[in-house]
Design a protein around this motif. Structure first.
Motif, short mmCIF file in Angstrom:
data_model
loop_
_atom_site.label_atom_id
_atom_site.label_comp_id
_atom_site.label_asym_id
_atom_site.label_seq_id
_atom_site.Cartn_x
_atom_site.Cartn_y
_atom_site.Cartn_z
N ARG A 1 0.92 -1.35 0.00
CA ARG A 1 0.03 -0.06 -0.05
C ARG A 1 0.69 1.07 0.01
O ARG A 1 0.56 2.17 -0.71
CB ARG A 1 -0.77 0.06 1.27
N PHE B 1 2.41 1.68 -3.35
CA PHE B 1 1.44 2.03 -4.32
C PHE B 1 1.11 3.64 -4.37
O PHE B 1 1.02 4.41 -5.32
CB PHE B 1 0.09 1.20 -4.16
N HIS C 1 -10.68 2.91 -13.32
CA HIS C 1 -10.93 2.07 -12.06
C HIS C 1 -12.06 1.33 -12.47
O HIS C 1 -13.11 1.76 -12.97
CB HIS C 1 -11.32 2.91 -10.76
N GLN D 1 -7.16 -0.42 -13.56
CA GLN D 1 -7.08 -0.63 -11.97
C GLN D 1 -8.12 -1.60 -11.84
O GLN D 1 -9.17 -1.32 -11.67
CB GLN D 1 -6.69 0.58 -11.23
N ASP E 1 -9.15 -4.87 -8.56
CA ASP E 1 -8.62 -5.47 -7.49
C ASP E 1 -8.22 -6.95 -7.68
O ASP E 1 -8.02 -7.43 -8.96
CB ASP E 1 -9.77 -5.27 -6.20
N ASN F 1 -3.02 -4.10 -11.13
CA ASN F 1 -3.74 -4.51 -9.73
C ASN F 1 -3.48 -3.58 -8.71
O ASN F 1 -2.46 -2.90 -8.45
CB ASN F 1 -3.25 -5.85 -9.16
N GLN F 2 -4.50 -3.25 -7.92
CA GLN F 2 -4.31 -2.50 -6.62
C GLN F 2 -3.82 -3.16 -5.57
O GLN F 2 -3.97 -4.46 -5.58
CB GLN F 2 -5.67 -1.70 -6.25
N SER G 1 -7.29 -3.54 -0.31
CA SER G 1 -7.02 -1.66 -0.32
C SER G 1 -8.54 -1.57 -1.02
O SER G 1 -8.15 -0.72 -1.99
CB SER G 1 -5.83 -1.60 -0.89
N LEU H 1 -8.48 2.29 -2.12
CA LEU H 1 -7.63 3.05 -3.20
C LEU H 1 -8.48 2.66 -4.45
O LEU H 1 -7.54 2.62 -5.63
CB LEU H 1 -6.24 2.13 -3.07
N ASN H 2 -9.52 2.35 -4.35
CA ASN H 2 -10.57 2.53 -5.49
C ASN H 2 -11.71 3.37 -5.61
O ASN H 2 -12.42 3.40 -4.51
CB ASN H 2 -10.85 0.99 -5.78
#
Length: 408
Positions: free
Chosen positions: A145, A148, A172, A295, A297, A325-326, A330, A333-334
């Motif tokens: 995290r 990123f 996203h 992006q 998950d 990928n995130q 997390s 973060l989207n």
């Protein structure tokens, strides 16, 4: 603080009224003596009893004879009446949190009434707080995290502060279940109005449809005009199947919309290739250069970032679209999980729905109604979350600060 202010206002009001009563009595007096019927007359004017008027007159007369300062203020304020019950905050802090989830349990622990505690909460002595559970992060998760978030910061020039990338090249995507109705719903009724009756065969099997949404950051020109709204699309994961038998609503073999209840990698790949990529290529600003990142998950139904079919389809028509990928665990973060899905859902839940087609139409209409500036605000919230994640070294124990997005 509020109660002391109210007490002061009340005290001033009563004192002014007593002064007015005394001045009215002076007008009715001659050589320090009241005319016959003066007390009854003044009592009727001010709406008080004759005994109160008489007491004010004799008290003022005694003070004048003694040469003391005239003081007609009440001596009984804050002496009579119910006394305020104060909360001992130290005692409350000693109560375990598990016993501080309802007003009833706190009141029982403090041996006070629920109504008293409720008044103290309205006055701000106790603060109600809604707590949501967060993903459990490992040290590896925190490191990912942090890396990123740091990757989203531009390298500053000499003597300049670091800033975030504009994120204009990131799309996203995420999936979410939308339900035709909620098992529990709040309404505000007028007195005497019948409560609504909502029925279903089972609360465990309320009709639902999964949607795949794709959004990017909106773009505006130098004078604030929007030229890219950022909403790529929201796509229901449904199929058309012929009806197996006739009913009062349709005949046999009529195509019905059915939700896909089990999503696999093949279904995800199909929706990306046949719906998401064509929508991106049709709506993306023509003057954009460089790669575009989608992006996603780390859900199991998502395809690998090096999927050969996706790479082949995404590189056509002069586009360079890549998957990324995130960090794991997390959702903060989207932008879809951060607030955009909830905004769509709040609009969708205002509709009365009965069929899958109506649910699909309501969700897509709600998606279209969302303003681009609201989507841009979620991206600003995302950047704020990244700042807080960096401060807590990759953790998720932070509160999103208010930054006044509407004024930025």
């Amino acid at each position: 603080m509020e109660n002391s202010t109210n007490s002061l206002i009340m005290k001033k009001t009563i004192h002014a009224e007593r002064q007015d009563i005394y001045r009215a009595l002076l007008q009715q007096s001659s050589d320090g003596k009241l005319k016959n019927g003066s007390i009854k007359h003044v009592a009727a004017i001010f709406g008080v009893c004759m005994r109160t008027v008489s007491r004010i007159w004799h008290r003022a007369k005694l003070q004048v004879e003694n040469g003391s300062t005239l003081d007609l203020s009440s001596k009984m304020l804050q002496v009579v009446g119910r006394k305020r019950i104060h909360l001992d905050l130290n005692q409350i802090s000693q109560i375990p949190l598990r016993r501080r989830t309802t007003i009833r349990s706190i009141a029982k622990s403090l041996t006070i009434s629920k109504s008293t505690l409720h008044r103290r909460i309205k006055e701000g002595e106790l603060i109600p707080h809604t707590n949501s559970i967060k993903p459990d992060l490992t040290d590896v998760n925190k490191t990912k995290r942090l890396e990123f978030c740091l990757s989203m910061i531009t390298r500053p020039l000499l003597n300049s502060n670091p800033t975030f990338h504009d994120m204009f090249n990131i799309i996203h995507i995420d999936e979410k279940w939308f339900y035709i109705s909620k098992s529990s719903k709040r309404y505000y009724l007028v007195p005497g109005e019948d409560e609504p009756l909502r029925t279903c065969k089972s609360k465990k099997f309320i009709t639902k449809v999964m949607f795949l949404a794709a959004v990017a950051r909106p773009r505006f020109d130098a004078i604030g005009n929007e030229f890219f709204f950022g909403k790529i699309g929201i796509f229901p994961l449904t199929t058309k199947e012929p009806a197996k038998r006739s009913s009062k609503n349709r005949v046999t073999v009529t195509l019905e919309t059915k939700p896909i209840l089990s999503v696999t990698k093949e279904i995800t790949r199909s929706w990306l290739l046949n719906k998401v990529l064509p929508a991106i290529k049709a709506k993306w600003p023509p003057n954009h250069t460089g790669p575009i990142f989608i992006q996603q998950d780390n859900a199991k139904p998502h395809i690998d970032v090096n999927d050969s079919e996706f790479i082949e389809a995404s590189s056509r028509d002069g586009f360079d679209i890549r998957l990324c990928n995130q960090p794991p665990n997390s959702p903060d973060l989207n932008v879809l999980d951060l607030g955009f899905f909830r905004a769509i859902q709040s609009l969708q839940e205002q509709e009365v729905l009965h069929t899958v087609d109506e649910l699909v139409s309501a969700v897509q209409t709600s998606f279209d109604k969302m303003q681009s500036h609201e989507l841009n605000n979620v991206f600003l919230t995302l950047q704020t979350c990244m700042k807080e994640i960096i401060k807590v070294q990759g953790g998720n124990s932070y509160r999103i600060p208010h930054i006044g997005k509407s004024r930025l």
